[in-house]
Design a protein around this motif. Structure first.
Motif, PDB file in Angstrom:
ATOM      1  N   ASP A 259      -2.402  20.227   8.187  1.00 38.23           N
ATOM      2  CA  ASP A 259      -3.044  19.416   9.008  1.00 38.23           C
ATOM      3  C   ASP A 259      -3.902  18.553   8.451  1.00 38.23           C
ATOM      4  N   GLU A 260      -4.342  19.226   7.051  1.00 38.65           N
ATOM      5  CA  GLU A 260      -5.106  18.118   6.091  1.00 38.65           C
ATOM      6  C   GLU A 260      -4.240  17.401   5.386  1.00 38.65           C
ATOM      7  N   VAL A 261      -2.934  17.314   5.100  1.00 34.40           N
ATOM      8  CA  VAL A 261      -2.061  16.441   4.597  1.00 34.40           C
ATOM      9  C   VAL A 261      -1.649  15.392   5.714  1.00 34.40           C
ATOM     10  N   LEU A 262      -1.391  15.739   6.902  1.00 31.59           N
ATOM     11  CA  LEU A 262      -1.031  14.922   7.991  1.00 31.59           C
ATOM     12  C   LEU A 262      -2.424  13.924   8.140  1.00 31.59           C
ATOM     13  N   ALA A 263      -3.801  14.485   8.071  1.00 30.12           N
ATOM     14  CA  ALA A 263      -4.794  13.837   8.304  1.00 30.12           C
ATOM     15  C   ALA A 263      -4.961  12.782   7.407  1.00 30.12           C
ATOM     16  N   ASP A 264      -4.592  13.140   6.141  1.00 29.81           N
ATOM     17  CA  ASP A 264      -4.642  12.109   4.910  1.00 29.81           C
ATOM     18  C   ASP A 264      -3.790  11.060   5.220  1.00 29.81           C
ATOM     19  N   VAL A 265      -2.658  11.259   5.765  1.00 27.34           N
ATOM     20  CA  VAL A 265      -1.509  10.415   5.817  1.00 27.34           C
ATOM     21  C   VAL A 265      -2.131   9.323   7.150  1.00 27.34           C
ATOM     22  N   THR A 266      -2.372   9.719   8.226  1.00 28.02           N
ATOM     23  CA  THR A 266      -2.962   9.095   9.189  1.00 28.02           C
ATOM     24  C   THR A 266      -4.093   8.235   9.078  1.00 28.02           C
ATOM     25  N   ALA A 267      -5.101   8.785   8.086  1.00 26.78           N
ATOM     26  CA  ALA A 267      -6.341   7.980   7.674  1.00 26.78           C
ATOM     27  C   ALA A 267      -5.835   6.832   6.747  1.00 26.78           C
TER      28      ALA A 267
ATOM     29  N   PRO B 276       0.773  -1.048   0.034  1.00 26.92           N
ATOM     30  CA  PRO B 276       0.025  -0.063   0.058  1.00 26.92           C
ATOM     31  C   PRO B 276       0.789   1.356  -0.142  1.00 26.92           C
ATOM     32  N   THR B 277       0.685   2.154  -0.944  1.00 24.62           N
ATOM     33  CA  THR B 277       1.447   3.565  -1.217  1.00 24.62           C
ATOM     34  C   THR B 277       0.471   4.562  -1.178  1.00 24.62           C
ATOM     35  N   LEU B 278       0.895   5.579  -0.599  1.00 24.58           N
ATOM     36  CA  LEU B 278       0.369   6.876  -0.625  1.00 24.58           C
ATOM     37  C   LEU B 278       1.200   7.810  -1.026  1.00 24.58           C
ATOM     38  N   TRP B 279       0.831   8.485  -2.261  1.00 26.52           N
ATOM     39  CA  TRP B 279       1.643   9.568  -2.809  1.00 26.52           C
ATOM     40  C   TRP B 279       1.032  10.817  -2.720  1.00 26.52           C
TER      41      TRP B 279
END
Length: 275
Positions: free
Chosen positions: A253-261, A205-208
């Motif tokens: 904050d949006e970016v970090l929320a996307d990462v943790t989700a 699983p990869t998030l870009w």
């Protein structure tokens, strides 16, 4: 704010300073891989968010960067940096056996993290790439074509729309503010080619995540590299008007929320962590 513990080890080409942000009851390990010319001390807020999310966080200052030994920003082979990251990740696995590991790499760190995943992907539960240097990086090609590398530092304004980020970067004595070195450019070029040639990350699983207005590592060049390495589980988040350092952007904050989700989704779907 989580406070990091510093420790040292013998790296591939000299003493490496690493950081660990502890968590008394972690549910996963997060390995941070920083970019060119900077250091892991710029990621305290990222580590803090991850610790609050349930991670124990760790990572090295690359050789020739930050608090680690070596001639400043001189890289002979990106494989050396991959090996040093592997040492840190292995120490975390030994300290926290059975926990899934997530690797998060920014810019040059995204290239390092990609090569790590291609070589040691079975050790990872997930990979996060932020503005990764992959595929086609025209600035690199232009510099390599020159007889002499110009003494032009990275423009702090390309990092974030938040002026305080650029100011802090410009005033940080642990950040390299000089020119690229030719061996480093050649090592990066070789690693970019190796990543593309190696190909798919498989089922990892990869998030870009990438800023739409990234003028330092432009989106279209990276996309060619993502297409070369993408596996069967790729999530993409492109942030309108954001610049290179999305973890330091005005919408951080949006970016970090996307990462943790994303991490939550991966961990929820993991029947058992990688060995």
């Amino acid at each position: 704010m989580a406070v990091a513990r510093r420790w040292e080890f013998a790296g591939a080409r000299g003493a490496i300073t690493a950081r660990t942000w502890p968590n008394p009851d972690p549910r996963y390990v997060a390995v941070l891989v920083h970019g060119y010319g900077e250091h892991l001390g710029r990621y305290d807020h990222v580590a803090d968010a991850l610790v609050r999310h349930g991670a124990v966080v760790c990572g090295p200052d690359h050789a020739g960067h930050g608090l680690s030994a070596g001639e400043r920003v001189l890289i002979h082979d990106v494989a050396d940096l991959v090996a040093d990251v592997h040492t840190v990740a292995a120490a975390a696995r030994e300290d926290h056996p059975g926990l899934p590991a997530v690797m998060i790499g920014h810019s040059m760190g995204g290239l390092i993290a990609t090569r790590y995943a291609q070589l040691h992907g079975a050790e990872l539960a997930a990979l996060v790439l932020s503005g990764p240097v992959l595929g086609r990086w025209d600035a690199l090609s232009r510099l390599l074509a020159l007889d002499e590398i110009p003494d032009v530092p990275i423009d702090p304004d390309t990092l974030s729309r938040d002026p305080d980020v650029g100011k802090a970067y410009a005033e940080d004595p642990l950040v390299w503010h000089g020119p690229f070195k030719r061996p480093t450019l050649e090592a990066l070029d070789a690693a970019i080619r190796a990543a593309s040639a190696h190909g798919s990350l498989g089922a990892l699983p990869t998030l870009w995540v990438h800023g739409e207005d990234d003028r330092l590592v432009p989106l279209d060049g990276t996309r060619t590299g993502i297409e070369a390495v993408r596996g069967s589980d790729l999530t993409e988040r492109i942030y309108p008007a954001a610049r290179h350092e999305v973890f330091n952007e005005t919408n951080r904050d949006e970016v970090l929320a996307d990462v943790t989700a994303f991490i939550d989704r991966v961990l929820a779907g993991s029947a058992s962590p990688p060995a």
